[in-house]
Design a protein around this motif. Structure first.
Motif, short mmCIF file in Angstrom:
data_model
loop_
_atom_site.label_atom_id
_atom_site.label_comp_id
_atom_site.label_asym_id
_atom_site.label_seq_id
_atom_site.Cartn_x
_atom_site.Cartn_y
_atom_site.Cartn_z
N THR A 303 0.83 -1.21 0.00
CA THR A 303 0.00 0.00 0.00
C THR A 303 0.85 1.25 0.00
O THR A 303 0.65 2.18 -0.80
CB THR A 303 -0.93 0.01 1.23
N TYR A 304 1.82 1.30 0.91
CA TYR A 304 2.65 2.50 1.03
C TYR A 304 3.56 2.68 -0.19
O TYR A 304 3.79 3.80 -0.64
CB TYR A 304 3.50 2.41 2.30
N GLN A 305 4.09 1.57 -0.69
CA GLN A 305 4.98 1.67 -1.84
C GLN A 305 4.23 2.17 -3.08
O GLN A 305 4.77 2.94 -3.87
CB GLN A 305 5.62 0.30 -2.12
N ALA A 306 2.98 1.76 -3.21
CA ALA A 306 2.16 2.24 -4.32
C ALA A 306 1.87 3.74 -4.17
O ALA A 306 1.79 4.47 -5.18
CB ALA A 306 0.85 1.46 -4.38
N ALA A 307 1.73 4.19 -2.93
CA ALA A 307 1.43 5.61 -2.69
C ALA A 307 2.68 6.49 -2.83
O ALA A 307 2.58 7.66 -3.21
CB ALA A 307 0.84 5.78 -1.29
N TYR A 308 3.85 5.91 -2.53
CA TYR A 308 5.10 6.69 -2.59
C TYR A 308 6.16 5.90 -3.36
O TYR A 308 7.20 5.51 -2.83
CB TYR A 308 5.62 6.97 -1.17
N PRO A 309 5.94 5.64 -4.64
CA PRO A 309 6.82 4.75 -5.40
C PRO A 309 8.25 5.27 -5.56
O PRO A 309 9.17 4.47 -5.75
CB PRO A 309 6.12 4.63 -6.76
N ASP A 310 8.44 6.58 -5.50
CA ASP A 310 9.78 7.14 -5.67
C ASP A 310 10.49 7.35 -4.35
O ASP A 310 11.66 7.77 -4.33
CB ASP A 310 9.69 8.48 -6.42
N PHE A 311 9.79 7.09 -3.24
CA PHE A 311 10.37 7.34 -1.93
C PHE A 311 10.59 6.04 -1.16
O PHE A 311 11.61 5.88 -0.49
CB PHE A 311 9.46 8.27 -1.13
N ILE A 335 7.49 -13.92 -3.30
CA ILE A 335 7.34 -14.12 -4.75
C ILE A 335 6.04 -13.51 -5.26
O ILE A 335 5.97 -13.02 -6.40
CB ILE A 335 7.40 -15.63 -5.08
N ASN A 336 5.01 -13.52 -4.41
CA ASN A 336 3.70 -13.02 -4.82
C ASN A 336 3.54 -11.51 -4.67
O ASN A 336 2.47 -10.97 -4.98
CB ASN A 336 2.60 -13.74 -4.02
N LEU A 337 4.58 -10.82 -4.21
CA LEU A 337 4.54 -9.36 -4.16
C LEU A 337 4.60 -8.80 -5.59
O LEU A 337 4.98 -9.51 -6.52
CB LEU A 337 5.72 -8.83 -3.33
N PRO A 338 4.22 -7.55 -5.79
CA PRO A 338 4.30 -6.96 -7.14
C PRO A 338 5.67 -7.16 -7.76
O PRO A 338 6.69 -7.09 -7.06
CB PRO A 338 4.00 -5.48 -6.88
N LYS A 339 5.70 -7.42 -9.06
CA LYS A 339 6.95 -7.72 -9.75
C LYS A 339 7.97 -6.59 -9.65
O LYS A 339 9.18 -6.82 -9.79
CB LYS A 339 6.67 -8.04 -11.22
N SER A 340 7.49 -5.38 -9.42
CA SER A 340 8.39 -4.23 -9.34
C SER A 340 9.11 -4.13 -7.99
O SER A 340 10.01 -3.31 -7.82
CB SER A 340 7.59 -2.94 -9.56
N ALA A 368 17.59 -10.46 -5.25
CA ALA A 368 17.84 -9.29 -4.41
C ALA A 368 18.58 -8.21 -5.19
O ALA A 368 19.49 -8.49 -5.97
CB ALA A 368 18.66 -9.69 -3.19
N THR A 369 18.19 -6.98 -4.96
CA THR A 369 18.88 -5.84 -5.56
C THR A 369 20.25 -5.64 -4.91
O THR A 369 21.23 -5.33 -5.58
CB THR A 369 18.03 -4.57 -5.41
#
Length: 507
Positions: A303-311, A335-340, A368-369
């Motif tokens: 939820t939060y990542q979708a609201a603040y994708p650049d932060f 694995i089931n989290l959004p692909k991004s 992992a990044t």
């Protein structure tokens, strides 16, 4: 007489011939030796960095300082900062090391592994937060000290202002000891890893509620940025969980208020310090939580990542690996989290083999990044090759690894192998406030003095600095802008090293 002369001539011929052959063999040996060294040097971290004329001059000055300090340490092992515990070498580093002075002034790019609650020096907390009106010192049933600005049921609480009056000038030291691991004899104070981790948890419990007090939250995180900025760090990716905040009226704010506050703090800080590039957040979930809490926090992250994708840039599972749940347990949910979703997994922060260290395997398979710590990676040759092939950087935190009793002498740290084989890596600081450090300079000192070869100098340092931007989660455009800022800061640093005698780099 002719026969004797002939024999003598033959003897002289064979002597010179043998000497010539021996000399040729020695030359051949030295050539092959030089070639092997050159091949090794070509594989080393920083080997591809080319220094310009002015950087080469600074490199020569730096190498002279480094060689002198290493020689002094060899002659006086008990005072050899690169080879002794940080708690025993810190004051000497700060007062005597000209290498450290140079590193303090060097632009260090980004801090990519930093936990917010342990990011600010304990000394500053003792001098400032302890004086905040309304602060209470409470004790839980288990005997844990809880600092807070709100009454806690079933806890005995006293006003910190009253304690300060009681203890006078000694109070700052007493208060600071609540969230600082320092001991003059760490080998006696912390005999096992379990002891050090228990102390870690206690300190987090002690400071948790006071940091979530809105006025302190703002002051604390502003100072976090100041300490980074003062150490010539221009950007940070900080790990934290999102908890409700509260204010002086006991109003409770939802967990996403932490994001709103940090965005506002960053904005104002950049207005005051335009050279500072900013911060981004990594949602850190405690791995020892039960399934219900973790599933809730994963939904919260989405939820939060979708609201603040650049932060909000990604996700990590944190906490004591040896006592916590392993990545494999969460693989399906992850694995089931959004692909991004980007993962920045703490993995391999252990000296065990065949158990906790297998988090490294899952970190790689989950793409992992970056991998936090990666201490056990050198025990897994296939994974080490895969990390290099996939270009997954290791967030190396040398002081943290030593304090957590993974290793005593940092010259034996696995990252020395990473550097010899040019494994992707960055240097970071983890929880510097808990051991009285600020910024990245202390960890950079151990990187160049303990992990690196004696021959490694400015090229190695420059590679580490640029890697911190290269392997950040900034967008390509942001990286380009950050590198432009970094290059300007680096050029200024080079000129200061060449022209300003206050840095004491002349030998």
């Amino acid at each position: 007489m002719f026969r004797g002369t002939f024999t003598f001539t033959i003897s002289i011929f064979f002597i010179f011939s043998s000497a010539a052959k021996a000399s040729e063999a020695n030359v051949d040996y030295l050539v092959r030796r030089s070639e092997l060294l050159k091949m090794e040097d070509g594989l080393r971290f920083g080997a591809g960095v080319k220094l310009n004329e002015e950087e080469t001059k600074v490199n020569n000055l730096f190498k002279a300082l480094k060689d002198k300090e290493l020689l002094n340490g060899y002659r006086n092992p008990e005072k050899n900062v690169p080879g002794i515990h940080f708690f025993k070498g810190k004051s000497q580093m700060e007062s005597d090391s000209r290498v450290f002075r140079l590193l303090k002034n060097m632009p260090k790019g980004a801090a990519l592994n930093l936990h917010t609650m342990s990011s600010v020096s304990s000394k500053w907390i003792a001098q400032n937060i302890s004086r905040t009106p309304g602060l209470l010192n409470c004790t839980s049933k288990e005997g844990t000290i809880i600092l807070t600005f709100r009454k806690k049921t079933n806890m005995a609480c006293t006003k910190v202002s009253e304690e300060r009056e009681k203890y006078g000038s000694e109070y700052n030291k007493l208060f600071e000891s609540l969230f600082n691991l320092y001991s003059p004899t760490p080998e006696v104070r912390y005999t096992t890893k379990k002891e050090i981790w228990n102390r870690y948890k206690t300190m987090y419990y002690t400071i948790f509620d006071v940091i979530n007090y809105l006025p302190v939250f703002r002051t604390f995180h502003w100072h976090m940025l100041e300490q980074l900025y003062d150490d010539n760090v221009m950007y940070a990716e900080i790990r934290l969980d999102f908890f409700p905040l509260y204010d002086e009226n006991n109003k409770i704010y939802p967990a996403n208020q932490t994001i709103i506050e940090l965005k506002d703090i960053e904005k104002k800080f950049k207005q005051k310090h335009p050279e500072f590039f900013g911060i981004k957040l990594i949602h850190a979930i405690i791995r020892s939580h039960n399934d219900t809490i973790i599933k809730h926090q994963l939904k919260q992250f989405v939820t939060y990542q979708a609201a603040y994708p650049d932060f909000i840039i990604g996700l990590d599972l944190v906490g004591h690996e040896d006592n916590g749940r392993r990545l494999l347990e969460f693989a399906e949910d992850l694995i089931n989290l959004p692909k991004s979703t980007k993962f920045f997994f703490v993995a391999g922060e252990t000296n065990r083999l065949g158990h906790t260290d297998l988090n490294l395997l899952d970190a790689v398979l989950l793409n992992a990044t970056r991998i936090g710590y990666g201490y056990a990676l050198n025990k897994h040759p296939v994974l080490m090759k895969e990390v290099k092939r996939r270009n997954i950087p290791i967030e190396v935190c040398p002081i943290s690894n030593q304090i957590q009793k993974l290793i005593l002498d940092l010259r034996n740290h696995p990252a020395a192998m990473f550097m010899s084989q040019n494994i992707p890596m960055v240097i970071s600081n983890d929880a510097p406030g808990f051991w009285g450090a600020q910024g990245l300079s202390y960890d950079y000192y151990y990187a160049i003095m303990s992990l690196a070869s004696k021959q490694d100098g400015l090229a190695t340092l420059k590679q580490l600095v640029w890697n911190s931007i290269k392997y950040s989660a900034l967008s390509e455009e942001e990286k380009k802008n950050a590198e432009e800022k970094l290059q300007k800061q680096w050029n200024k640093f080079i000129q200061e090293m060449l022209n300003n005698p206050e840095f004491g780099i002349e030998v």
